[in-house]
Design a protein around this motif. Structure first.
Motif, PDB file in Angstrom:
ATOM      1  N   THR A 109       0.852  -1.188   0.000  1.00  0.00           N
ATOM      2  CA  THR A 109       0.000   0.000   0.000  1.00  0.00           C
ATOM      3  C   THR A 109       0.891   1.242   0.000  1.00  0.00           C
ATOM      4  O   THR A 109       1.861   1.304   0.749  1.00  0.00           O
ATOM      5  N   VAL A 110       0.545   2.198  -0.848  1.00  0.00           N
ATOM      6  CA  VAL A 110       1.284   3.464  -0.932  1.00  0.00           C
ATOM      7  C   VAL A 110       0.280   4.605  -0.789  1.00  0.00           C
ATOM      8  O   VAL A 110      -0.775   4.595  -1.433  1.00  0.00           O
ATOM      9  N   THR A 111       0.623   5.583   0.064  1.00  0.00           N
ATOM     10  CA  THR A 111      -0.256   6.730   0.284  1.00  0.00           C
ATOM     11  C   THR A 111       0.406   7.982  -0.260  1.00  0.00           C
ATOM     12  O   THR A 111       1.581   8.255   0.026  1.00  0.00           O
ATOM     13  N   GLY A 112      -0.359   8.733  -1.051  1.00  0.00           N
ATOM     14  CA  GLY A 112       0.142   9.996  -1.591  1.00  0.00           C
ATOM     15  C   GLY A 112       0.104  11.092  -0.534  1.00  0.00           C
ATOM     16  O   GLY A 112      -0.504  10.933   0.529  1.00  0.00           O
ATOM     17  N   PRO A 113       0.735  12.230  -0.814  1.00  0.00           N
ATOM     18  CA  PRO A 113       0.750  13.327   0.147  1.00  0.00           C
ATOM     19  C   PRO A 113      -0.623  13.988   0.273  1.00  0.00           C
ATOM     20  O   PRO A 113      -1.477  13.837  -0.598  1.00  0.00           O
ATOM     21  N   SER A 114      -0.799  14.712   1.343  1.00  0.00           N
ATOM     22  CA  SER A 114      -2.041  15.461   1.540  1.00  0.00           C
ATOM     23  C   SER A 114      -2.015  16.692   0.625  1.00  0.00           C
ATOM     24  O   SER A 114      -1.045  17.445   0.606  1.00  0.00           O
ATOM     25  N   VAL A 115      -3.064  16.839  -0.157  1.00  0.00           N
ATOM     26  CA  VAL A 115      -3.167  17.965  -1.086  1.00  0.00           C
ATOM     27  C   VAL A 115      -4.297  18.878  -0.585  1.00  0.00           C
ATOM     28  O   VAL A 115      -5.432  18.434  -0.419  1.00  0.00           O
ATOM     29  N   THR A 116      -3.953  20.146  -0.361  1.00  0.00           N
ATOM     30  CA  THR A 116      -4.945  21.120   0.106  1.00  0.00           C
ATOM     31  C   THR A 116      -5.556  21.808  -1.111  1.00  0.00           C
ATOM     32  O   THR A 116      -4.854  22.201  -2.034  1.00  0.00           O
ATOM     33  N   TYR A 117      -6.875  21.940  -1.093  1.00  0.00           N
ATOM     34  CA  TYR A 117      -7.592  22.596  -2.190  1.00  0.00           C
ATOM     35  C   TYR A 117      -8.690  23.469  -1.593  1.00  0.00           C
ATOM     36  O   TYR A 117      -8.785  23.605  -0.371  1.00  0.00           O
ATOM     37  N   GLU A 118      -9.507  24.070  -2.405  1.00  0.00           N
ATOM     38  CA  GLU A 118     -10.470  25.073  -1.964  1.00  0.00           C
ATOM     39  C   GLU A 118     -11.445  24.588  -0.892  1.00  0.00           C
ATOM     40  O   GLU A 118     -11.872  25.361  -0.037  1.00  0.00           O
ATOM     41  N   TYR A 119     -11.798  23.294  -0.879  1.00  0.00           N
ATOM     42  CA  TYR A 119     -12.806  22.796   0.069  1.00  0.00           C
ATOM     43  C   TYR A 119     -12.213  21.975   1.213  1.00  0.00           C
ATOM     44  O   TYR A 119     -12.943  21.392   1.998  1.00  0.00           O
ATOM     45  N   GLY A 120     -10.925  21.862   1.312  1.00  0.00           N
ATOM     46  CA  GLY A 120     -10.283  21.095   2.377  1.00  0.00           C
ATOM     47  C   GLY A 120      -8.985  20.458   1.894  1.00  0.00           C
ATOM     48  O   GLY A 120      -8.238  21.053   1.122  1.00  0.00           O
ATOM     49  N   SER A 121      -8.719  19.259   2.346  1.00  0.00           N
ATOM     50  CA  SER A 121      -7.516  18.532   1.908  1.00  0.00           C
ATOM     51  C   SER A 121      -7.855  17.042   1.812  1.00  0.00           C
ATOM     52  O   SER A 121      -8.787  16.561   2.457  1.00  0.00           O
ATOM     53  N   LEU A 122      -7.070  16.325   0.996  1.00  0.00           N
ATOM     54  CA  LEU A 122      -7.291  14.889   0.838  1.00  0.00           C
ATOM     55  C   LEU A 122      -5.988  14.198   0.480  1.00  0.00           C
ATOM     56  O   LEU A 122      -5.026  14.832   0.051  1.00  0.00           O
ATOM     57  N   GLN A 123      -5.977  12.915   0.682  1.00  0.00           N
ATOM     58  CA  GLN A 123      -4.872  12.051   0.286  1.00  0.00           C
ATOM     59  C   GLN A 123      -5.463  10.873  -0.476  1.00  0.00           C
ATOM     60  O   GLN A 123      -6.623  10.506  -0.272  1.00  0.00           O
ATOM     61  N   ALA A 179     -17.186  18.847  -9.678  1.00  0.00           N
ATOM     62  CA  ALA A 179     -16.212  18.630  -8.602  1.00  0.00           C
ATOM     63  C   ALA A 179     -14.794  18.781  -9.146  1.00  0.00           C
ATOM     64  O   ALA A 179     -13.920  17.963  -8.900  1.00  0.00           O
ATOM     65  N   THR A 180     -14.574  19.871  -9.874  1.00  0.00           N
ATOM     66  CA  THR A 180     -13.283  20.083 -10.536  1.00  0.00           C
ATOM     67  C   THR A 180     -12.141  20.185  -9.538  1.00  0.00           C
ATOM     68  O   THR A 180     -11.090  19.544  -9.713  1.00  0.00           O
ATOM     69  N   TYR A 181     -12.304  20.966  -8.453  1.00  0.00           N
ATOM     70  CA  TYR A 181     -11.216  21.136  -7.483  1.00  0.00           C
ATOM     71  C   TYR A 181     -10.911  19.817  -6.764  1.00  0.00           C
ATOM     72  O   TYR A 181      -9.747  19.462  -6.562  1.00  0.00           O
ATOM     73  N   THR A 182     -11.941  19.116  -6.379  1.00  0.00           N
ATOM     74  CA  THR A 182     -11.743  17.832  -5.682  1.00  0.00           C
ATOM     75  C   THR A 182     -11.093  16.814  -6.626  1.00  0.00           C
ATOM     76  O   THR A 182     -10.178  16.079  -6.226  1.00  0.00           O
ATOM     77  N   SER A 183     -11.539  16.792  -7.876  1.00  0.00           N
ATOM     78  CA  SER A 183     -10.950  15.872  -8.854  1.00  0.00           C
ATOM     79  C   SER A 183      -9.472  16.177  -9.066  1.00  0.00           C
ATOM     80  O   SER A 183      -8.629  15.269  -9.108  1.00  0.00           O
ATOM     81  N   THR A 184      -9.130  17.453  -9.180  1.00  0.00           N
ATOM     82  CA  THR A 184      -7.741  17.853  -9.410  1.00  0.00           C
ATOM     83  C   THR A 184      -6.862  17.470  -8.226  1.00  0.00           C
ATOM     84  O   THR A 184      -5.749  16.955  -8.398  1.00  0.00           O
ATOM     85  N   ALA A 185      -7.343  17.702  -6.997  1.00  0.00           N
ATOM     86  CA  ALA A 185      -6.576  17.345  -5.800  1.00  0.00           C
ATOM     87  C   ALA A 185      -6.385  15.834  -5.720  1.00  0.00           C
ATOM     88  O   ALA A 185      -5.295  15.338  -5.374  1.00  0.00           O
ATOM     89  N   TYR A 186      -7.420  15.091  -6.032  1.00  0.00           N
ATOM     90  CA  TYR A 186      -7.342  13.611  -6.017  1.00  0.00           C
ATOM     91  C   TYR A 186      -6.266  13.144  -7.001  1.00  0.00           C
ATOM     92  O   TYR A 186      -5.430  12.302  -6.688  1.00  0.00           O
ATOM     93  N   LYS A 187      -6.283  13.699  -8.226  1.00  0.00           N
ATOM     94  CA  LYS A 187      -5.321  13.281  -9.248  1.00  0.00           C
ATOM     95  C   LYS A 187      -3.889  13.646  -8.860  1.00  0.00           C
ATOM     96  O   LYS A 187      -2.959  12.878  -9.111  1.00  0.00           O
ATOM     97  N   GLN A 188      -3.693  14.806  -8.179  1.00  0.00           N
ATOM     98  CA  GLN A 188      -2.348  15.208  -7.753  1.00  0.00           C
ATOM     99  C   GLN A 188      -1.792  14.234  -6.703  1.00  0.00           C
ATOM    100  O   GLN A 188      -0.647  13.805  -6.785  1.00  0.00           O
TER     101      GLN A 188
END
Length: 197
Positions: A109-123, A179-188
């Motif tokens: 299992t590999v986890t990507g970094p936390s990416v902050t975007y307009e509505y919060g952050s995700l990994q 969900a453009t911002y969320t999609s972009t953060a997910y892809k990063q």
């Protein structure tokens, strides 16, 4: 393959048992009468006395090659072992073991970094079997309200064992409508996880 291995093992066991029984003294087989001229030499250097020649020649005279019917056989190892009172057994080597299962691929299992975007952050966390992505999931996505709805749409499209990440095996994903911002953060975060892997 298993049937062939069992057949070879059974044949080897049957042959070994036959050789052991055949070579054992008193196993029910009569020793054939061997003419004295063909009898093996007894240990200790003494030989059996010569029988009278069928052609009437004197003892010690070698008959002509035409007069001899059979060549003198050499005593076999089994016959000489039986004459000494011992038994001789033969062993057959065991059949080599074969494996039919392929080596299993390691799962990690590999986890990507936390990416902050307009509505919060995700990994994004991906699970790989060998070099193939078998599962993906977003972690820390916003819950509730409009942001939660966008997060749910992105998770439904990209994540899981049958999501777009597993289908495409890359971060080249189509953007989720609304969900453009969320999609972009997910892809990063996904791309960074793939780079780590």
């Amino acid at each position: 393959m298993r049937r062939a291995l069992l057949a070879i093992t059974g044949l080897a066991a049957g042959t070994t048992a036959l050789v052991v029984l055949k070579g054992a003294p008193g196993a029910g087989q009569a020793t054939p009468d061997v003419p004295a001229a063909l009898a093996p030499v007894v240990p200790g250097g003494s030989a059996a006395p010569e029988p009278p020649s069928p052609t009437g020649s004197a003892p010690g005279v070698t008959p002509s090659p035409r007069a001899s019917a059979k060549p003198t056989p050499k005593p076999s190892a089994d016959r000489s072992a039986a004459s000494r009172g011992g038994t001789r057994t033969r062993t057959t080597p065991a059949a080599p073991r074969t494996t039919t299962s392929a080596p299993k691929a390691t799962t990690r299992t590999v986890t990507g970094p936390s990416v902050t975007y307009e509505y919060g952050s995700l990994q994004v966390r991906i699970t790989l079997s060998g070099s193939r992505i078998v599962d993906a999931t977003g972690i820390g996505l916003p819950l509730g309200g409009q942001s939660g709805q966008r997060s749910d749409d992105v998770q439904a499209r990209y994540s899981g064992t049958s999501g777009e990440v597993v289908a495409r095996q890359s971060a080249n994903l189509s953007t989720v409508s609304g969900a453009t911002y969320t999609s972009t953060a997910y892809k990063q975060s996904l791309q960074a996880a793939l780079d780590k892997a």
